[in-house]
Design a protein around this motif. Structure first.
Motif, PDB file in Angstrom:
ATOM      1  N   PRO A  93       0.823  -1.211   0.000  1.00  0.00           N
ATOM      2  CA  PRO A  93       0.000   0.000   0.000  1.00  0.00           C
ATOM      3  C   PRO A  93       0.859   1.263   0.000  1.00  0.00           C
ATOM      4  O   PRO A  93       1.919   1.303   0.628  1.00  0.00           O
ATOM      5  N   LYS A  94       0.400   2.283  -0.706  1.00  0.00           N
ATOM      6  CA  LYS A  94       1.129   3.556  -0.787  1.00  0.00           C
ATOM      7  C   LYS A  94       1.413   4.108   0.608  1.00  0.00           C
ATOM      8  O   LYS A  94       2.517   4.574   0.889  1.00  0.00           O
ATOM      9  N   GLU A  95       0.416   4.049   1.492  1.00  0.00           N
ATOM     10  CA  GLU A  95       0.587   4.570   2.852  1.00  0.00           C
ATOM     11  C   GLU A  95       1.708   3.835   3.580  1.00  0.00           C
ATOM     12  O   GLU A  95       2.454   4.434   4.352  1.00  0.00           O
ATOM     13  N   ALA A  96       1.810   2.529   3.330  1.00  0.00           N
ATOM     14  CA  ALA A  96       2.852   1.731   3.982  1.00  0.00           C
ATOM     15  C   ALA A  96       4.228   2.152   3.491  1.00  0.00           C
ATOM     16  O   ALA A  96       5.175   2.248   4.279  1.00  0.00           O
ATOM     17  N   LEU A  97       4.346   2.430   2.208  1.00  0.00           N
ATOM     18  CA  LEU A  97       5.637   2.838   1.658  1.00  0.00           C
ATOM     19  C   LEU A  97       6.046   4.216   2.177  1.00  0.00           C
ATOM     20  O   LEU A  97       7.215   4.442   2.493  1.00  0.00           O
ATOM     21  N   LEU A  98       5.086   5.117   2.275  1.00  0.00           N
ATOM     22  CA  LEU A  98       5.380   6.448   2.810  1.00  0.00           C
ATOM     23  C   LEU A  98       5.817   6.355   4.269  1.00  0.00           C
ATOM     24  O   LEU A  98       6.794   6.997   4.674  1.00  0.00           O
ATOM     25  N   TYR A  99       5.119   5.540   5.049  1.00  0.00           N
ATOM     26  CA  TYR A  99       5.483   5.382   6.457  1.00  0.00           C
ATOM     27  C   TYR A  99       6.858   4.729   6.586  1.00  0.00           C
ATOM     28  O   TYR A  99       7.684   5.154   7.384  1.00  0.00           O
ATOM     29  N   LEU A 100       7.115   3.709   5.789  1.00  0.00           N
ATOM     30  CA  LEU A 100       8.409   3.023   5.813  1.00  0.00           C
ATOM     31  C   LEU A 100       9.536   4.001   5.493  1.00  0.00           C
ATOM     32  O   LEU A 100      10.577   3.995   6.161  1.00  0.00           O
ATOM     33  N   SER A 101       9.332   4.834   4.499  1.00  0.00           N
ATOM     34  CA  SER A 101      10.338   5.819   4.110  1.00  0.00           C
ATOM     35  C   SER A 101      10.737   6.691   5.303  1.00  0.00           C
ATOM     36  O   SER A 101      11.928   6.879   5.579  1.00  0.00           O
ATOM     37  N   ASP A 102       9.747   7.197   6.018  1.00  0.00           N
ATOM     38  CA  ASP A 102      10.024   8.024   7.209  1.00  0.00           C
ATOM     39  C   ASP A 102      10.657   7.201   8.325  1.00  0.00           C
ATOM     40  O   ASP A 102      11.606   7.644   8.973  1.00  0.00           O
ATOM     41  N   ALA A 103      10.145   6.001   8.539  1.00  0.00           N
ATOM     42  CA  ALA A 103      10.585   5.180   9.669  1.00  0.00           C
ATOM     43  C   ALA A 103      12.038   4.725   9.556  1.00  0.00           C
ATOM     44  O   ALA A 103      12.730   4.601  10.561  1.00  0.00           O
ATOM     45  N   VAL A 104      12.498   4.475   8.330  1.00  0.00           N
ATOM     46  CA  VAL A 104      13.877   3.988   8.154  1.00  0.00           C
ATOM     47  C   VAL A 104      14.786   5.042   7.537  1.00  0.00           C
ATOM     48  O   VAL A 104      15.946   4.766   7.226  1.00  0.00           O
ATOM     49  N   ASP A 105      14.241   6.260   7.337  1.00  0.00           N
ATOM     50  CA  ASP A 105      15.000   7.381   6.785  1.00  0.00           C
ATOM     51  C   ASP A 105      15.642   7.045   5.438  1.00  0.00           C
ATOM     52  O   ASP A 105      16.837   7.240   5.228  1.00  0.00           O
ATOM     53  N   VAL A 106      14.819   6.492   4.552  1.00  0.00           N
ATOM     54  CA  VAL A 106      15.217   6.202   3.175  1.00  0.00           C
ATOM     55  C   VAL A 106      14.215   6.931   2.290  1.00  0.00           C
ATOM     56  O   VAL A 106      13.004   6.896   2.561  1.00  0.00           O
ATOM     57  N   SER A 107      14.691   7.585   1.254  1.00  0.00           N
ATOM     58  CA  SER A 107      13.796   8.380   0.416  1.00  0.00           C
ATOM     59  C   SER A 107      12.687   7.515  -0.190  1.00  0.00           C
ATOM     60  O   SER A 107      12.883   6.340  -0.489  1.00  0.00           O
ATOM     61  N   ILE A 108      11.532   8.134  -0.377  1.00  0.00           N
ATOM     62  CA  ILE A 108      10.415   7.424  -0.996  1.00  0.00           C
ATOM     63  C   ILE A 108      10.774   7.011  -2.418  1.00  0.00           C
ATOM     64  O   ILE A 108      10.347   5.963  -2.892  1.00  0.00           O
ATOM     65  N   ALA A 109      11.609   7.799  -3.087  1.00  0.00           N
ATOM     66  CA  ALA A 109      12.047   7.440  -4.439  1.00  0.00           C
ATOM     67  C   ALA A 109      12.823   6.120  -4.424  1.00  0.00           C
ATOM     68  O   ALA A 109      12.621   5.269  -5.287  1.00  0.00           O
ATOM     69  N   LYS A 110      13.687   5.953  -3.446  1.00  0.00           N
ATOM     70  CA  LYS A 110      14.454   4.708  -3.355  1.00  0.00           C
ATOM     71  C   LYS A 110      13.535   3.534  -3.012  1.00  0.00           C
ATOM     72  O   LYS A 110      13.671   2.446  -3.579  1.00  0.00           O
ATOM     73  N   ILE A 111      12.593   3.745  -2.094  1.00  0.00           N
ATOM     74  CA  ILE A 111      11.640   2.683  -1.732  1.00  0.00           C
ATOM     75  C   ILE A 111      10.851   2.256  -2.979  1.00  0.00           C
ATOM     76  O   ILE A 111      10.712   1.073  -3.269  1.00  0.00           O
ATOM     77  N   TYR A 112      10.337   3.242  -3.725  1.00  0.00           N
ATOM     78  CA  TYR A 112       9.572   2.937  -4.938  1.00  0.00           C
ATOM     79  C   TYR A 112      10.447   2.273  -6.000  1.00  0.00           C
ATOM     80  O   TYR A 112       9.984   1.393  -6.723  1.00  0.00           O
ATOM     81  N   SER A 113      11.698   2.683  -6.103  1.00  0.00           N
ATOM     82  CA  SER A 113      12.564   2.069  -7.117  1.00  0.00           C
ATOM     83  C   SER A 113      12.789   0.594  -6.810  1.00  0.00           C
ATOM     84  O   SER A 113      12.814  -0.237  -7.719  1.00  0.00           O
ATOM     85  N   VAL A 114      12.927   0.249  -5.546  1.00  0.00           N
ATOM     86  CA  VAL A 114      13.065  -1.162  -5.165  1.00  0.00           C
ATOM     87  C   VAL A 114      11.745  -1.895  -5.410  1.00  0.00           C
ATOM     88  O   VAL A 114      11.717  -2.980  -5.987  1.00  0.00           O
ATOM     89  N   ALA A 115      10.636  -1.284  -4.997  1.00  0.00           N
ATOM     90  CA  ALA A 115       9.318  -1.924  -5.119  1.00  0.00           C
ATOM     91  C   ALA A 115       8.925  -2.156  -6.571  1.00  0.00           C
ATOM     92  O   ALA A 115       8.219  -3.117  -6.879  1.00  0.00           O
ATOM     93  N   THR A 116       9.379  -1.284  -7.470  1.00  0.00           N
ATOM     94  CA  THR A 116       9.010  -1.444  -8.883  1.00  0.00           C
ATOM     95  C   THR A 116      10.043  -2.227  -9.680  1.00  0.00           C
ATOM     96  O   THR A 116       9.749  -2.706 -10.766  1.00  0.00           O
ATOM     97  N   PHE A 117      11.250  -2.364  -9.146  1.00  0.00           N
ATOM     98  CA  PHE A 117      12.295  -3.117  -9.852  1.00  0.00           C
ATOM     99  C   PHE A 117      12.006  -4.608  -9.830  1.00  0.00           C
ATOM    100  O   PHE A 117      12.137  -5.289 -10.834  1.00  0.00           O
TER     101      PHE A 117
END
Length: 154
Positions: free
Chosen positions: A38-62
């Motif tokens: 879920p988008k909300e989960a990715l946004l929360y994860l980004s904040d929680a682990v201090d990794v950019s949302i762009a990097k999270i999405y790049s992994v999730a879509t790769f």
């Protein structure tokens, strides 16, 4: 899904992966929990682990295994590798789509029960044509046996 509950669950997943916090493993656990990312989960994860949302999405879509769209309770994968294709996997796919009211563009039923996907190879060529339901292998399928399996699962 209440946001507070989701945040708590993601915190638990992150804690399980301390201290390294491998993003791929965390995303796998999130997807296992929600059947997609879920988008909300990715946004929360980004904040929680201090990794950019762009990097999270790049992994999730790769990685093809990750899904940004909700999947059904039963994820059906039809193999369309060479062995399965020549042994008529496409008629199985068409029978399932017809039975469930799905198309190439619409992969999940409205009730959220079934998702039907094709994959390049399931690695069970000697059992062709093959399909899996939630990673359980069903060998030597036919359109009739596939639609009968759908009835059993309902």
């Amino acid at each position: 899904m209440e946001n507070k509950d989701m945040c708590k669950k993601i915190d638990e997943i992150i804690a399980k992966h301390e201290p390294k916090r491998p993003i791929v493993a965390i995303l796998q656990d999130i997807q296992e929990e929600y059947r997609y990312l879920p988008k909300e989960a990715l946004l929360y994860l980004s904040d929680a682990v201090d990794v950019s949302i762009a990097k999270i999405y790049s992994v999730a879509t790769f990685y093809e295994n990750f899904s940004l769209e909700p999947k059904g309770k039963y994820v059906i994968k039809i193999c369309d590798g060479t062995a399965c294709h020549v042994r008529k996997s496409i008629p199985i796919l068409n029978a399932l789509r017809n039975k469930l009211g799905l198309t190439e563009g619409k992969k999940t039923t409205d009730d959220g029960l079934f998702t039907v996907e094709t994959v390049s190879c399931l690695g069970a060529c000697g059992l062709a044509p093959v399909m899996t339901v939630n990673d359980k292998v069903h060998p030597a399928m036919t359109p009739e046996s596939a639609t009968a399996l759908i009835e059993e699962l309902k």
